[in-house]
Scaffold this motif. Structure first.
Motif, short mmCIF file in Angstrom:
data_model
loop_
_atom_site.label_atom_id
_atom_site.label_comp_id
_atom_site.label_asym_id
_atom_site.label_seq_id
_atom_site.Cartn_x
_atom_site.Cartn_y
_atom_site.Cartn_z
N ARG A 68 0.81 -1.21 0.00
CA ARG A 68 0.00 0.00 0.00
C ARG A 68 0.85 1.27 0.00
NH1 ARG A 68 -3.51 -2.57 4.91
NH2 ARG A 68 -5.01 -3.78 3.68
N ASN A 69 2.02 1.18 0.60
CA ASN A 69 2.88 2.36 0.74
C ASN A 69 4.33 1.98 0.43
OD1 ASN A 69 4.06 4.80 1.38
ND2 ASN A 69 3.65 4.66 3.59
N SER A 72 7.02 3.55 2.50
CA SER A 72 6.75 3.52 3.94
C SER A 72 8.02 3.72 4.75
CB SER A 72 6.12 2.16 4.32
OG SER A 72 6.01 2.03 5.72
#
Length: 255
Positions: A68-69, A72
Protein backbone atom coordinates in the motif's frame (compact mmCIF):
# COMPACT_ATOMS: atom_id res chain seq x y z
CA UNK A 1 -5.83 -1.46 7.38
CA UNK A 2 -9.01 -3.09 6.10
CA UNK A 3 -12.34 -1.99 7.57
CA UNK A 4 -13.40 -5.64 7.98
CA UNK A 5 -12.36 -9.06 6.81
CA UNK A 6 -13.71 -12.45 5.79
CA UNK A 7 -12.65 -15.67 4.14
CA UNK A 8 -11.61 -13.76 1.01
CA UNK A 9 -9.06 -11.74 2.98
CA UNK A 10 -7.86 -14.83 4.86
CA UNK A 11 -7.30 -16.70 1.59
CA UNK A 12 -5.48 -13.69 0.11
CA UNK A 13 -3.27 -13.55 3.21
CA UNK A 14 -2.38 -17.21 2.73
CA UNK A 15 -1.25 -16.55 -0.83
CA UNK A 16 0.61 -13.37 0.16
CA UNK A 17 2.73 -14.98 2.88
CA UNK A 18 3.45 -18.23 1.07
CA UNK A 19 7.16 -18.94 1.23
CA UNK A 20 7.60 -16.85 4.38
CA UNK A 21 5.69 -18.98 6.89
CA UNK A 22 5.48 -22.72 7.46
CA UNK A 23 2.51 -24.97 6.88
CA UNK A 24 2.67 -26.41 10.37
CA UNK A 25 1.93 -30.09 11.02
CA UNK A 26 -1.11 -31.48 12.80
CA UNK A 27 -0.36 -34.12 15.43
CA UNK A 28 -2.50 -36.60 17.31
CA UNK A 29 -1.75 -38.84 20.28
CA UNK A 30 -3.35 -42.21 21.03
CA UNK A 31 -2.76 -41.86 24.79
CA UNK A 32 -4.25 -38.38 24.96
CA UNK A 33 -7.22 -39.49 22.86
CA UNK A 34 -7.88 -42.35 25.31
CA UNK A 35 -7.68 -39.98 28.29
CA UNK A 36 -10.00 -37.47 26.62
CA UNK A 37 -12.42 -40.07 25.29
CA UNK A 38 -12.40 -38.46 21.87
CA UNK A 39 -10.18 -37.81 18.87
CA UNK A 40 -7.96 -34.74 19.36
CA UNK A 41 -5.70 -32.93 16.91
CA UNK A 42 -2.95 -30.43 17.80
CA UNK A 43 -1.83 -27.76 15.32
CA UNK A 44 1.89 -27.27 16.04
CA UNK A 45 2.27 -23.51 15.67
CA UNK A 46 5.23 -23.71 18.04
CA UNK A 47 7.09 -24.93 14.93
CA UNK A 48 6.10 -21.78 13.02
CA UNK A 49 8.60 -19.14 11.90
CA UNK A 50 9.74 -17.08 14.93
CA UNK A 51 8.31 -19.78 17.22
CA UNK A 52 4.61 -18.85 17.23
CA UNK A 53 1.50 -18.27 15.13
CA UNK A 54 2.22 -14.53 15.30
CA UNK A 55 4.35 -14.75 12.14
CA UNK A 56 1.18 -15.29 10.11
CA UNK A 57 -0.54 -12.07 11.13
CA UNK A 58 2.65 -10.03 11.13
CA UNK A 59 3.66 -11.10 7.64
CA UNK A 60 0.25 -10.33 6.19
CA UNK A 61 0.04 -6.89 7.84
CA UNK A 62 3.63 -5.85 7.12
CA UNK A 63 3.59 -7.09 3.52
CA UNK A 64 0.33 -5.20 2.96
CA UNK A 65 1.92 -2.06 4.40
CA UNK A 66 4.69 -2.41 1.83
CA UNK A 67 2.15 -2.95 -0.99
CA UNK A 68 0.00 0.00 0.00
CA UNK A 69 2.88 2.36 0.74
CA UNK A 70 6.06 1.53 -1.22
CA UNK A 71 7.79 4.51 0.44
CA UNK A 72 6.75 3.52 3.94
CA UNK A 73 9.11 4.76 6.68
CA UNK A 74 8.61 1.43 8.40
CA UNK A 75 6.51 -0.22 11.09
CA UNK A 76 6.30 -0.11 14.87
CA UNK A 77 4.53 -2.36 17.34
CA UNK A 78 4.30 -3.19 21.03
CA UNK A 79 4.51 -6.71 22.37
CA UNK A 80 5.44 -8.99 25.25
CA UNK A 81 7.75 -10.73 22.80
CA UNK A 82 6.11 -13.11 20.33
CA UNK A 83 4.37 -10.51 18.17
CA UNK A 84 7.45 -8.31 18.37
CA UNK A 85 9.64 -11.11 17.03
CA UNK A 86 7.13 -11.77 14.27
CA UNK A 87 6.88 -8.13 13.15
CA UNK A 88 10.67 -7.81 13.22
CA UNK A 89 10.93 -10.93 11.04
CA UNK A 90 8.25 -9.72 8.62
CA UNK A 91 9.84 -6.26 8.37
CA UNK A 92 13.19 -7.85 7.58
CA UNK A 93 11.56 -9.90 4.81
CA UNK A 94 9.83 -6.78 3.44
CA UNK A 95 12.91 -4.58 3.76
CA UNK A 96 11.23 -2.11 6.11
CA UNK A 97 12.65 -0.40 9.22
CA UNK A 98 11.06 -1.69 12.41
CA UNK A 99 10.74 -0.62 16.05
CA UNK A 100 9.40 -2.92 18.76
CA UNK A 101 8.27 -1.70 22.20
CA UNK A 102 8.50 -4.33 24.94
CA UNK A 103 7.99 -4.24 28.72
CA UNK A 104 11.28 -4.12 30.59
CA UNK A 105 10.54 -7.55 32.13
CA UNK A 106 10.27 -9.28 28.74
CA UNK A 107 12.38 -12.48 28.65
CA UNK A 108 15.89 -11.82 27.35
CA UNK A 109 15.67 -14.60 24.77
CA UNK A 110 12.76 -12.81 23.08
CA UNK A 111 14.52 -9.44 23.17
CA UNK A 112 17.64 -10.97 21.66
CA UNK A 113 15.59 -12.51 18.86
CA UNK A 114 13.97 -9.16 18.04
CA UNK A 115 17.37 -7.51 17.76
CA UNK A 116 18.71 -10.36 15.63
CA UNK A 117 16.01 -9.68 13.06
CA UNK A 118 17.37 -6.13 12.81
CA UNK A 119 14.64 -4.25 14.67
CA UNK A 120 15.10 -1.38 17.10
CA UNK A 121 14.17 -2.50 20.62
CA UNK A 122 12.56 0.07 22.93
CA UNK A 123 11.77 -0.74 26.57
CA UNK A 124 8.72 0.52 28.46
CA UNK A 125 7.11 0.00 31.85
CA UNK A 126 5.43 -3.43 32.30
CA UNK A 127 1.87 -2.20 31.78
CA UNK A 128 -0.44 -2.29 28.73
CA UNK A 129 -0.85 1.49 28.93
CA UNK A 130 2.90 2.16 28.84
CA UNK A 131 3.30 -0.15 25.85
CA UNK A 132 0.70 1.73 23.86
CA UNK A 133 1.91 5.19 24.88
CA UNK A 134 5.52 4.54 23.89
CA UNK A 135 4.40 2.98 20.61
CA UNK A 136 2.32 6.06 19.78
CA UNK A 137 5.27 8.32 20.61
CA UNK A 138 7.47 6.46 18.14
CA UNK A 139 4.76 6.61 15.50
CA UNK A 140 4.45 10.38 15.96
CA UNK A 141 8.21 10.95 15.71
CA UNK A 142 8.95 8.61 12.80
CA UNK A 143 5.75 8.24 10.81
CA UNK A 144 6.00 4.47 11.10
CA UNK A 145 2.79 2.48 10.77
CA UNK A 146 1.57 0.72 13.93
CA UNK A 147 1.05 -3.02 13.53
CA UNK A 148 -1.13 -3.71 16.55
CA UNK A 149 -0.81 -7.21 18.03
CA UNK A 150 -4.54 -7.96 17.70
CA UNK A 151 -6.65 -4.85 16.93
CA UNK A 152 -5.78 -5.05 13.25
CA UNK A 153 -7.89 -6.84 10.63
CA UNK A 154 -4.84 -7.60 8.49
CA UNK A 155 -3.25 -9.34 11.48
CA UNK A 156 -6.48 -11.25 12.18
CA UNK A 157 -6.77 -12.35 8.55
CA UNK A 158 -3.21 -13.65 8.58
CA UNK A 159 -3.82 -15.59 11.77
CA UNK A 160 -7.02 -17.00 10.31
CA UNK A 161 -4.89 -18.99 7.87
CA UNK A 162 -4.42 -21.49 10.71
CA UNK A 163 -8.03 -22.54 10.15
CA UNK A 164 -7.50 -22.91 6.39
CA UNK A 165 -4.74 -25.46 6.94
CA UNK A 166 -6.42 -27.23 9.84
CA UNK A 167 -9.80 -27.68 8.14
CA UNK A 168 -8.15 -28.77 4.91
CA UNK A 169 -6.35 -31.53 6.79
CA UNK A 170 -9.19 -32.40 9.19
CA UNK A 171 -12.39 -31.16 7.49
CA UNK A 172 -14.91 -32.81 9.84
CA UNK A 173 -13.88 -31.12 13.08
CA UNK A 174 -16.63 -30.51 15.63
CA UNK A 175 -14.77 -28.03 17.84
CA UNK A 176 -11.65 -25.86 17.65
CA UNK A 177 -10.08 -24.66 20.93
CA UNK A 178 -7.99 -21.49 20.68
CA UNK A 179 -5.85 -19.98 23.46
CA UNK A 180 -6.81 -16.33 23.77
CA UNK A 181 -4.89 -13.23 24.75
CA UNK A 182 -6.04 -10.09 22.92
CA UNK A 183 -8.33 -12.07 20.63
CA UNK A 184 -6.74 -11.65 17.18
CA UNK A 185 -6.11 -15.34 16.50
CA UNK A 186 -9.50 -16.33 17.91
CA UNK A 187 -11.22 -13.78 15.65
CA UNK A 188 -9.30 -14.88 12.55
CA UNK A 189 -9.97 -18.57 13.13
CA UNK A 190 -13.64 -17.87 13.96
CA UNK A 191 -14.24 -15.90 10.76
CA UNK A 192 -12.56 -18.49 8.53
CA UNK A 193 -14.22 -21.44 10.27
CA UNK A 194 -17.67 -19.89 10.12
CA UNK A 195 -17.47 -19.76 6.31
CA UNK A 196 -15.57 -23.01 5.75
CA UNK A 197 -17.31 -25.25 8.28
CA UNK A 198 -20.37 -23.52 9.82
CA UNK A 199 -21.17 -26.50 12.08
CA UNK A 200 -17.75 -26.39 13.75
CA UNK A 201 -17.72 -24.52 17.06
CA UNK A 202 -14.79 -22.29 18.05
CA UNK A 203 -14.07 -21.81 21.76
CA UNK A 204 -11.48 -19.40 23.21
CA UNK A 205 -9.50 -20.87 26.12
CA UNK A 206 -8.52 -18.26 28.71
CA UNK A 207 -6.01 -18.34 31.57
CA UNK A 208 -7.37 -17.85 35.08
CA UNK A 209 -7.96 -14.18 35.85
CA UNK A 210 -8.83 -13.07 32.32
CA UNK A 211 -12.58 -12.66 33.04
CA UNK A 212 -13.68 -13.27 29.43
CA UNK A 213 -16.20 -15.99 30.28
CA UNK A 214 -17.66 -13.93 33.13
CA UNK A 215 -17.87 -10.87 30.88
CA UNK A 216 -19.69 -12.76 28.14
CA UNK A 217 -22.12 -14.40 30.57
CA UNK A 218 -22.93 -11.13 32.33
CA UNK A 219 -22.94 -9.17 29.05
CA UNK A 220 -20.82 -6.56 30.80
CA UNK A 221 -17.20 -5.49 30.40
CA UNK A 222 -15.68 -6.66 33.67
CA UNK A 223 -12.10 -5.73 32.81
CA UNK A 224 -10.43 -3.03 34.90
CA UNK A 225 -9.50 0.33 33.44
CA UNK A 226 -6.68 0.91 32.68
CA UNK A 227 -6.02 -2.58 31.24
CA UNK A 228 -3.76 -4.88 33.23
CA UNK A 229 -1.55 -7.93 32.76
CA UNK A 230 -2.55 -11.08 34.63
CA UNK A 231 -0.17 -13.28 36.59
CA UNK A 232 0.07 -16.50 34.56
CA UNK A 233 2.72 -19.01 33.55
CA UNK A 234 1.40 -18.57 29.99
CA UNK A 235 3.42 -15.39 29.39
CA UNK A 236 2.03 -14.97 25.85
CA UNK A 237 -1.52 -14.72 27.29
CA UNK A 238 -0.92 -12.03 29.90
CA UNK A 239 -3.26 -9.46 28.34
CA UNK A 240 -6.37 -9.43 30.53
CA UNK A 241 -8.72 -7.40 28.37
CA UNK A 242 -10.05 -8.68 25.06
CA UNK A 243 -10.20 -5.54 22.94
CA UNK A 244 -13.90 -4.82 22.59
CA UNK A 245 -13.73 -2.52 19.55
CA UNK A 246 -13.09 -5.38 17.12
CA UNK A 247 -12.39 -8.76 18.64
CA UNK A 248 -15.29 -9.20 21.02
CA UNK A 249 -17.92 -8.92 18.28
CA UNK A 250 -16.36 -11.92 16.55
CA UNK A 251 -16.06 -13.89 19.78
CA UNK A 252 -19.73 -13.23 20.56
CA UNK A 253 -20.70 -14.99 17.30
CA UNK A 254 -18.56 -18.11 17.84
CA UNK A 255 -21.37 -20.29 19.15
Amino acid sequence: MSASFGLKEVSAAYSRMRGYVHRTPVFTSHNINVLAGTQLYMKAENLQKTGSFKARGACNAVFLEKERNPNSPGVVTHSTGNHGQAVAYAAKCAGLPCSVVVPKDTPKVKCDAIREYGAELVYCQPTPTSRQEVCVEIQAKTGKTVIHPFDNFDVMAGQGTIALELLEEVPDLDVILVPISGGGMTSGIAVATRELQPNCKVYPVEPYGKLLQRSLKSKQRLWPDPPQFIDTIADALRTQQVRVEYNLKYILTLN
